[in-house]
Design a protein around this motif. Structure first.
Motif, short mmCIF file in Angstrom:
data_model
loop_
_atom_site.label_atom_id
_atom_site.label_comp_id
_atom_site.label_asym_id
_atom_site.label_seq_id
_atom_site.Cartn_x
_atom_site.Cartn_y
_atom_site.Cartn_z
N ASP A 140 0.31 11.26 -6.86
CA ASP A 140 -0.69 12.31 -7.47
C ASP A 140 -2.11 12.16 -6.45
OD1 ASP A 140 1.05 13.30 -9.25
OD2 ASP A 140 0.24 12.08 -10.70
N LEU A 141 -2.63 10.94 -6.36
CA LEU A 141 -3.67 10.59 -5.62
C LEU A 141 -3.59 10.32 -4.34
CD1 LEU A 141 -5.33 8.48 -8.51
CD2 LEU A 141 -5.53 10.91 -8.14
N GLY A 142 -2.19 10.34 -3.77
CA GLY A 142 -2.17 10.06 -2.22
C GLY A 142 -2.44 8.74 -1.87
N ILE A 143 -2.71 7.74 -2.64
CA ILE A 143 -2.87 6.40 -2.10
C ILE A 143 -1.72 5.58 -1.46
CG2 ILE A 143 -3.75 4.12 -2.93
CD1 ILE A 143 -5.47 5.76 -5.16
N ASP A 144 -1.99 5.07 -0.16
CA ASP A 144 -0.67 4.28 0.28
C ASP A 144 -0.98 2.72 0.12
OD1 ASP A 144 -2.43 3.41 2.19
OD2 ASP A 144 -1.76 4.78 3.74
N SER A 145 0.04 2.18 0.45
CA SER A 145 0.20 0.73 0.04
C SER A 145 -1.06 0.08 0.68
CB SER A 145 1.60 0.24 0.60
OG SER A 145 1.65 0.45 2.02
N LEU A 146 -1.47 0.49 1.99
CA LEU A 146 -2.56 0.05 2.57
C LEU A 146 -3.79 0.18 1.91
CD1 LEU A 146 -3.75 -1.61 5.26
CD2 LEU A 146 -3.58 0.43 6.42
N ASP A 147 -4.08 1.37 1.76
CA ASP A 147 -5.22 1.66 0.65
C ASP A 147 -5.30 0.92 -0.22
OD1 ASP A 147 -6.32 3.75 2.42
OD2 ASP A 147 -4.97 5.14 1.58
N PHE A 148 -4.05 0.61 -1.16
CA PHE A 148 -3.99 -0.05 -2.24
C PHE A 148 -4.31 -1.59 -2.20
CE2 PHE A 148 -2.62 -1.62 -6.50
CZ PHE A 148 -2.91 -0.65 -7.11
N LEU A 149 -4.37 -1.98 -1.07
CA LEU A 149 -4.79 -3.59 -0.79
C LEU A 149 -6.15 -3.50 -0.93
CD1 LEU A 149 -2.90 -4.50 2.44
CD2 LEU A 149 -2.28 -5.14 0.15
N ASP A 150 -6.97 -2.37 -0.80
CA ASP A 150 -8.40 -2.57 -1.03
C ASP A 150 -8.69 -2.27 -2.32
OD1 ASP A 150 -9.35 -2.90 1.81
OD2 ASP A 150 -9.25 -0.73 2.09
N ILE A 151 -7.91 -1.47 -3.16
CA ILE A 151 -7.95 -1.35 -4.52
C ILE A 151 -7.71 -2.61 -5.35
CG2 ILE A 151 -6.98 -0.04 -6.28
CD1 ILE A 151 -6.96 2.42 -4.19
N ALA A 152 -6.66 -3.21 -4.84
CA ALA A 152 -6.22 -4.49 -5.56
C ALA A 152 -7.48 -5.56 -5.21
CB ALA A 152 -4.87 -4.96 -5.12
N PHE A 153 -7.92 -5.66 -4.18
CA PHE A 153 -9.06 -6.49 -3.87
C PHE A 153 -10.06 -6.31 -4.92
CE2 PHE A 153 -13.06 -7.39 -1.14
CZ PHE A 153 -12.89 -8.75 -1.51
#
Lengths: 94, 146
Positions: free
Chosen positions: A32-45
């Motif tokens: 839904d939000l269009g976050i990809d796995s690379l973006d999610f690394l920043d979010i996870a951090f």
């Protein structure tokens, strides 16, 4: 959970430039939000730092690739927040 | 790009490595004619390699870091052929399946570039790569520095 959701939504909004009002507990971060796995690394951090935890991204990825879990199990906002709460409790107990 | 590892500090999760820029290289023919400079992407690659060796050493050579993103990269001054570079990298955060570092390069004590780097960390995708990395870490003295 509500505090966790607010914190996580703010992190996603800031790191991925998604308006806060578009993020709700039923949002799937990937689909839904269009976050990809690379973006999610920043979010996870940012989540790791905010909650003092280590999101087990490696094992989540393995389970998804093996077909042992669904994307929504980990990346539906309400499920993600529930898992963060569990990890935060475990981190406090250890 | 990395020729040798000077210091590996496992406790502080940091590494200092040396890299010598060759006097002659086909790269300099086009970058730039009459004004040879090390391309910024190669400086980023050099910082990524130092960071990668640091991550490899910290995870005891069990899994391989792959560069995933580069942030806040700044090329502060020109790097000419035949330069001796000191490359420093420090672990900023080690997550599950990823890691972030901050790295910089100096020449004659002057900072020439710096960046924040993110790596995906995954099992070695092939035995050949694992063997190559094992040879490479011995060649640059990483195991000795550990």
């Amino acid at each position: 959970m509500s505090n966790t959701f607010e914190t996580v939504a703010a992190i996603i909004s800031e790191t991925s430039d998604i308006p806060l009002e578009e993020i709700n507990p039923e949002s799937n971060a990937m689909e839904d939000l269009g976050i990809d796995s690379l973006d999610f690394l920043d979010i996870a951090f940012a989540i790791d730092k905010a909650f003092g935890i280590k999101i087990p991204l490696a094992s989540w990825t393995e389970e998804l690739q093996a077909g042992n879990a669904k994307v929504e199990d980990y990346f539906l906002m309400k499920n993600l927040c529930a898992r963060i709460d569990e990890l935060a409790v475990a981190a406090q107990e250890s | 790009m990395i020729d040798s590892v000077e210091t590996l500090n496992s406790h502080e999760a940091s590494i200092i490595a040396c890299a010598h820029v060759p006097d002659q290289s086909p790269v300099f023919e086009g970058h730039f004619p009459g004004h040879a400079l090390v391309p910024g992407v190669l400086l980023i690659e050099t910082m990524a390699q130092a960071s990668g060796y640091l991550i490899l050493a910290l995870n005891e050579f069990r899994s391989m870091p792959f560069l995933a993103s580069v942030k806040e990269a700044k090329m502060r001054t020109f790097v000419p052929p035949d330069a001796d570079l000191i490359v420093t990298a420090a672990l900023e955060h080690e997550g599950s399946g990823y890691a972030m570092t901050k790295a910089h390069i100096t020449q004659d004590g002057k900072k020439v570039c710096d960046a924040q780097l993110t790596f995906r960390i995954m099992p070695f995708p092939s035995k050949d790569l694992e063997r190559h990395m094992t040879m490479q870490v011995e060649k640059i003295g990483l195991k000795k520095a550990n």
